[in-house]
Every structure is written in structure tokens, then in C-alpha cells.
Design an enzyme around this catalytic site. Structure first.
Site, PDB file in Angstrom:
ATOM      1  N   GLU A 122       0.792  -1.134  -0.036  1.00  5.72           N
ATOM      2  CA  GLU A 122       0.004  -0.119   0.019  1.00  5.72           C
ATOM      3  C   GLU A 122       0.733   1.283   0.046  1.00  5.72           C
ATOM      4  OE1 GLU A 122      -2.384   1.037   3.256  1.00  5.72           O
ATOM      5  OE2 GLU A 122      -3.040  -1.148   3.496  1.00  5.72           O
TER       6      GLU A 122
ATOM      7  N   ASP B 127      -4.923   8.576  10.996  1.00  7.07           N
ATOM      8  CA  ASP B 127      -3.643   8.099  11.630  1.00  7.07           C
ATOM      9  C   ASP B 127      -3.164   8.836  12.988  1.00  7.07           C
ATOM     10  OD1 ASP B 127      -2.540   6.489   9.233  1.00  7.07           O
ATOM     11  OD2 ASP B 127      -3.222   8.402   8.146  1.00  7.07           O
TER      12      ASP B 127
ATOM     13  N   TYR C 174     -10.662  -4.415   3.871  1.00 10.47           N
ATOM     14  CA  TYR C 174      -9.695  -3.946   4.953  1.00 10.47           C
ATOM     15  C   TYR C 174     -10.382  -3.906   6.177  1.00 10.47           C
ATOM     16  CZ  TYR C 174      -5.925  -1.228   6.538  1.00 10.47           C
ATOM     17  OH  TYR C 174      -4.737  -0.453   7.061  1.00 10.47           O
TER      18      TYR C 174
END
Ligand SMILES: Cc1ncc(COP(=O)(O)O)c(C=O)c1O
Lengths: 397, 239
Positions: free
Chosen positions: B34, B45, B154
């Protein structure tokens, strides 16, 4: 003018939506369901209204500013949100959302803050309801709005400095969202403006529309008709949305004033609606200040509460449909209005609100008109930074 | 052995190291990579990857430069591009041109952390998108994925942003999701130890490792990064 979104919908025209990590979706659904439930619950509104009245100090006066009116040859009314408990309109929303958090059984509330007014309001409501509270604030804003940092600590909130990115409101929102993603089950995120993913822009506007509703009734009573102009400053856009919403279907000119910083044609401002492009920030499709690669720009404004590269999606919709006119005034114009109101009327406005005031001077056909300016907050928090400003020192010291 | 996917923030600590790391990965049993495009406001994040984004931006990394880099490297593993929505939709020559180029470069899919299932139909990106499933995603949402065209699903294995903490292994839920979806199921967020890889491989098709690798890039001087990454992945795979 069609309103078209009286009922809860995820978009205002093409703007808004829920552009957040999947993990937040169940939390947003939970919030939507809880809000839908309380909207129908008369006892919730009874408690909310009673708190606004007896705790926060509503209704706020609509004051005819005589000296200002004389100077600008118009009838200028100030909606005195500055007189509310904690000193700004932010308390209307904080009480509503913290009450909602309580109804949802949450034990902890978090919020972001720029000027510190929303942080103080949330810390206040959390103290009132006995909830744990953490406030995220950019380290640059902590510096320039120090009195509010001290107030939040006094109220029992934990103030978390945010030193990433531009160290201002945008980064505080990022950090609050990360906290929320991590602590979803226990924590309610009290967003301080009409920004963020649906349903926040709707919830915050609905808790703020009391400003416009009161203004409408008050101005009708003294003037016998509606005003020609209604002005409010726009950071994320909550005081403006709360003021404008009840006037949307009326024949009244609405003007939102953004932070022009060192000039909207420089690179240092926060005029998202004037100079931004459609983008995706903090969960919402809206106007965003960004570079050619879609990176969010670092903004500048003398006013921490307006120093934000995005804006509530409903404002983007109002701009696109032409219903609201958006303008920007510079740091210097705002400082001038700040001094002027202090000297002429004995009212020290928040730097944010001074932006709305400053635009009166630029209204070309103001003569003989009735103009309402939303005085969204008071300026105590700004004294230090205003008095240290070279432009101000030159003039008054 | 099941699949191993590595997350690499492009341009961290600089572009040259990225290229060398991508070459080393090609010598390892890595199924896919990725490529993380930096964004100014990466809300999903944690601190490790945030710093990587900030430094990559300082290094002048743009989506255009990443596309050029992809066109120059020859690797066997699959390439996915991970980017926040605004960067993709604001691509200067338009999102359709971006899609055309991704297609020509053989990129297998886009991973967009701020695009939930519910909004996928509201953006015009005519390219395979990787849907996310979280421990709290509703069953009916998960079933919707079966009607989508997606290279893999995912699974976000904890409540939180990216990082190396893994306090909530939702293994039962992962197992249940695996039975529900008709696609490959890869698990990411917080995986940093061989035991975790082993545990996830028992119930899903693969692991995605990001922050644990980025931490190595943070810790070692540029010259040692590729070999340290190799070592770390070999350790993770020793199961
Ligand atoms: C007094 C005052 N007015 C206005 C604002 C700007 O926010 P909004 O645009 O959401 O009203 C703030 C934000 O901190 C504020 O403190």
C-alpha cells in the site's frame, strides 16, 4: 426561497455528507438516532430552554447602538450574545450537546477549541452535568487566548495542547477526532461549529438558531418590520448559521463576514468561502482553502476563532444558491472596529465579532437602513493580544 | 503462510529510501504494498504515520510524483494506493485522468480512509475501491460489500487510529466477517508482532502492517532502513 432540508438529510444541496473513517459511522448513526429522539421529546427542550434562560442568560438583548448608528447614518442593532454566560454564543450549542451526551449515557465529553470560547463553554456544561472533559487546543491558540486556557483548567477540564500542523483550530479538530475514534464507547464529541460530518452541522445550527429567532421577534417589536441587513462573522459558521437560518425565507439581506487576515488576495487569510475550492475536510464536502494538490492550507487570522480553512457545508450551499453574501475584512479593519465599539459604545467585542462589525463601514447603501450585527462574543479573552498588537499600540498607547 | 501486505508512506524519510525499500520488499514474500500518499490532515492516523506524512510533504511529494515513481519500478507484488479523499478528487488534471493513469500503471485498487461505505456512491471514482470493515460495522453494511467489486476487504482491528498498540483483538468478529464476505479479508491497524500475524492468519486471509515498519524508518539512518525493514518483515513472518 425553498429550504428543502427542514427534515434531517445528510446533504445541503451537494454539500455535507459523512466523509469519515468507517469506524465512526456507527457513532454518527447513534448520534443521529439520539438527536431524532430528543427532538420529539418535550422534556428535553424544556430542560434546554430552562438552562438557556436561567443559567446562560437568554434571551439576550437587542441593543440599538446610538453612537455607532449616528456615525454610520443607519439604525444599527447589536444582538448581545456577548452577554451570555461564558461570554459567547458557543454556550447555546455546548449546553444542548452536553445535555444530549447525558441522554445518551456518555461519561466523557471532548471538544476542540480555537478562541477557547467553545472549550470554555463545553468545560462549563461538563462541570454542570458532572462529566469528564478534555479540550483539544492548538498550541498557538493557547498562547494567544491564554485567559481561556486558565478558565478551562479551573472548570476541571483537561486542556490538551496540539502541536501538529498549523497548531490552530484545524489541528485541534484532527486530534479531537482521533480521540473520538479511540474512545467511541464512552465519549461524546461536542463539535463547536456547524462543521464536521452530518448530523453535526444540523445539530449545531439547530441549537444556535435561537439567536435568529429571538432577533426576529425583537426587531419586529421595536421596528415594526424586519431589518434590511443581518451581519455575522463566519469561522466555522455557527453564530452566522444560527442568526441567518430563521431569516432564510424572509426578504432580508444576509451577509457573512470571513477573516481576510492580511488581505484576501494575499496568502495569509482564512476566507474559505471567498477563496476556497470545493473539497473534503473534517468529514464534510464544502469550501476549503487548499493548494493545487489538495493539501489543506495553513490559514492566518488575528482572530483564533475564525482561523480555519474550512466552513460549514450549509454556508457553501447558501453561497452557491446566492441566498447569503459572503465578504472578508482584514485584521486591521477588525482591530479598528474593535477599538471603535469599545470607545463609542463601551462594549469590548470579541475579535471574531469585530469582523462582522467592521463590514458595516463597507456597506455602501447603509444610509437609513436597519442593520443587525450579531455580537457573537465579548473581547476579554483578546485584551492581551490586542494590546500587544503594534497597529493598536500606535493608535491608543 | 497467508498474505502479507506492507504499508509504505511514500517519500519518508525521502523518495530515494522509498524506492530502495520497495525493491527490498520484492525479494520477500510480500503479497501487496500500500503506497501512502501524504496528506496535511490524516485524521485516521496516529503520531507515527502523521509524522511520516508531514515529512513527505516537506520533501515535496505529490500524487504526480508518486505516479511517476510507480511507472519506473518493476515489482512482482500488487500495488495499492492509499490516500485521503481530497488529494484524489483534487488531482490537477481531474479524477478521470487519475483513474486512467492508475489503470495503465496496473494499480489494483484505491484505499481511502475517509470514504465510508455509505458515501462510496456519492463520489465519482471509477476504480476498484477497498471497503473498510470495523469491529462496530453493522451486519447489513458488511453484506452490502458482497455486491461490490472490491479487490479485498480491509478490517480495522481495533478502536483507534493507526499505531502499534493492539489492545483489542476482535478475532471472533473477524472470523464472523470472514464467513459473511465473499472476498479476501485483510486485517490491519496495530499489528506489530509475529504472534499477532499468526493469530490473524488463522481467521483471515492476510495482515497489513504499517506503523511497525514506519517506526523502523523513524529509528534507523537512511542507509540502514531497507535492511532493517527486511529483517523486521522476516521476523514477523517467522510463524
Ligand atoms: C465570539 C466568537 N464568535 C465567532 C466564533 C467563530 O465561530 P462560528 O463561525 O462557528 O460562529 C468564535 C469561535 O471561537 C467565537 O469565539
Amino acid at each position: 426561497m425553498r429550504r428543502g432540508y427542514e427534515k434531517m438529510e445528510r446533504y445541503f444541496g451537494d454539500y455535507g455528507g459523512q466523509f469519515v473513517p468507517e469506524i465512526l459511522m456507527p457513532a454518527l448513526n447513534e448520534l443521529e438516532e439520539a438527536y431524532d429522539r430528543v427532538v420529539k421529546d418535550e422534556s428535553f427542550w424544556k430542560e434546554y430552554r430552562s438552562l438557556l434562560e436561567n443559567y446562560a442568560g437568554r434571551p439576550t438583548p437587542l441593543y440599538l447602538a446610538k453612537q455607532l448608528s449616528e456615525k454610520y447614518e443607519a439604525r444599527i442593532y447589536l444582538k448581545r450574545e456577548d452577554l451570555l454566560h461564558t461570554g459567547a454564543h458557543k454556550i447555546n450549542n455546548a449546553i444542548g450537546q452536553v445535555l444530549l451526551a447525558k441522554c445518551m449515557g456518555k461519561k466523557r465529553v471532548i471538544a476542540e477549541t480555537g478562541a477557547g470560547q467553545h472549550g470554555v463553554a463545553t468545560a462549563t456544561a461538563a462541570a454542570l452535568f458532572g462529566l469528564e472533559c478534555a479540550i483539544y487546543m492548538g498550541s498557538e491558540d493557547m498562547e494567544r487566548q491564554r485567559p481561556n486556557v486558565e478558565r478551562m483548567a479551573l472548570l476541571g477540564a483537561k486542556v490538551v495542547p496540539v502541536g501538529t500542523g498549523s497548531k490552530t483550530l484545524k489541528d485541534a479538530i484532527n486530534e479531537a477526532m482521533r480521540d473520538w475514534i479511540t474512545n467511541l464507547q464512552t465519549t461524546y464529541y461536542v463539535i463547536g461549529s456547524v462543521v464536521g460530518p452530518y448530523p453535526y452541522p444540523v445539530i449545531v445550527r439547530n441549537f444556535q438558531k435561537v439567536i435568529g429567532e429571538e432577533t426576529k421577534a425583537q426587531v419586529l417589536e421595536v421596528e415594526g418590520n424586519l431589518p434590511d441587513y443581518v451581519l455575522a462573522c463566519v469561522g466555522g459558521g455557527s453564530n452566522a448559521a444560527g442568526m441567518f437560518y430563521p431569516f432564510i425565507d424572509e426578504n432580508v439581506k444576509l451577509i457573512g463576514v470571513e477573516a481576510g487576515g492580511k488581505g484576501p488576495n494575499t496568502d495569509e487569510h482564512a476566507a474559505s468561502l471567498l477563496k476556497g475550492k470545493i473539497g473534503y475536510l473534517h468529514g464534510s464536502k464544502t469550501m476549503v482553502l487548499q493548494d493545487q494538490w489538495g493539501q489543506i492550507k495553513v490559514t492566518h487570522s488575528i482572530s483564533a476563532g475564525l482561523d480555519y480553512p474550512g466552513v460549514g457545508p450549509e454556508h457553501t450551499f447558501w453561497k452557491e444558491t446566492g441566498r447569503v453574501q459572503y465578504e472578508a475584512v482584514t485584521d486591521e479593519e477588525a482591530l479598528e472596529a474593535f477599538l471603535e465599539l469599545s470607545r463609542l459604545e463601551g462594549i469590548v467585542p470579541a475579535l471574531e465579532s469585530a469582523h462582522a462589525l467592521a463590514f458595516v463601514k463597507r456597506l455602501r447603501d447603509r444610509e437609513g437602513k436597519t442593520i443587525v450585527v450579531n455580537l457573537s462574543g465579548r473581547g476579554d479573552k483578546d485584551l492581551e493580544s490586542v494590546l500587544n498588537n503594534p497597529y493598536v499600540r500606535e493608535r491608543i498607547l | 503462510m497467508k498474505d502479507f501486505v506492507a504499508y509504505i508512506p511514500v517519500g519518508y524519510p525521502d523518495m530515494e529510501v522509498t524506492v530502495r525499500v520497495l525493491k527490498v520488499l520484492d525479494t520477500l514474500p510480500v503479497k501487496a504494498v500500500e503506497l501512502g500518499i501524504p496528506f496535511s490532515d490524516p485524521i485516521a492516523d496516529g503520531p507515527v504515520i502523521q509524522t511520516a506524512h508531514a515529512i513527505a510533504l516537506k520533501n515535496g511529494v505529490t500524487l504526480e510524483r508518486v505516479l511517476n515513481m510507480i511507472s519506473k519500478i518493476k515489482v512482482r507484488y500488487g500495488i495499492y494506493v492509499m490516500s485521503y479523499l481530497n488529494v484524489l478528487l483534487r488531482f490537477p488534471s481531474g479524477v478521470n485522468e487519475l483513474v486512467r493513469r492508475l489503470h495503465n500503471l496496473g494499480v489494483q485498487g484505491l484505499i481511502i480512509p475517509d470514504l465510508p461505505l455509505k458515501e462510496m456512491d456519492n463520489v465519482q471514482i471509477d476504480f476498484p475501491l477497498v471497503p473498510f470493515v470495523a469491529p462496530n460495522t453493522k451486519d447489513e453494511e458488511i453484506r452490502r460489500i458482497n455486491e461490490m467489486e472490491a479487490p479485498f476487504v480491509y478490517y480495522i482491528s481495533r478502536f483507534g487510529v493507526t499505531g502499534t498498540r493492539w489492545d483489542l483483538p476482535f478475532l471472533d468478529h473477524i472470523e464472523k466477517v470472514k464467513k459473511t464476505v465473499n472476498k479476501l479479508l485483510y486485517v490491519g491497524f496495530g499489528i506489530s508482532r509475529p504472534e499477532q500475524v499468526k493469530a490473524v492468519w488463522k481467521v483471515a486471509d492476510g495482515v497489513i502492517v504499517g506503523s511497525a515498519l514506519v517506526k523502523i524508518m523513524e529509528k534507523f539512518p537512511a542507509s540502514e532502513i531497507p535492511s532493517q525493514i527486511e529483517k523486521a518483515i522476516e521476523e514477523l513472518l517467522e510463524v
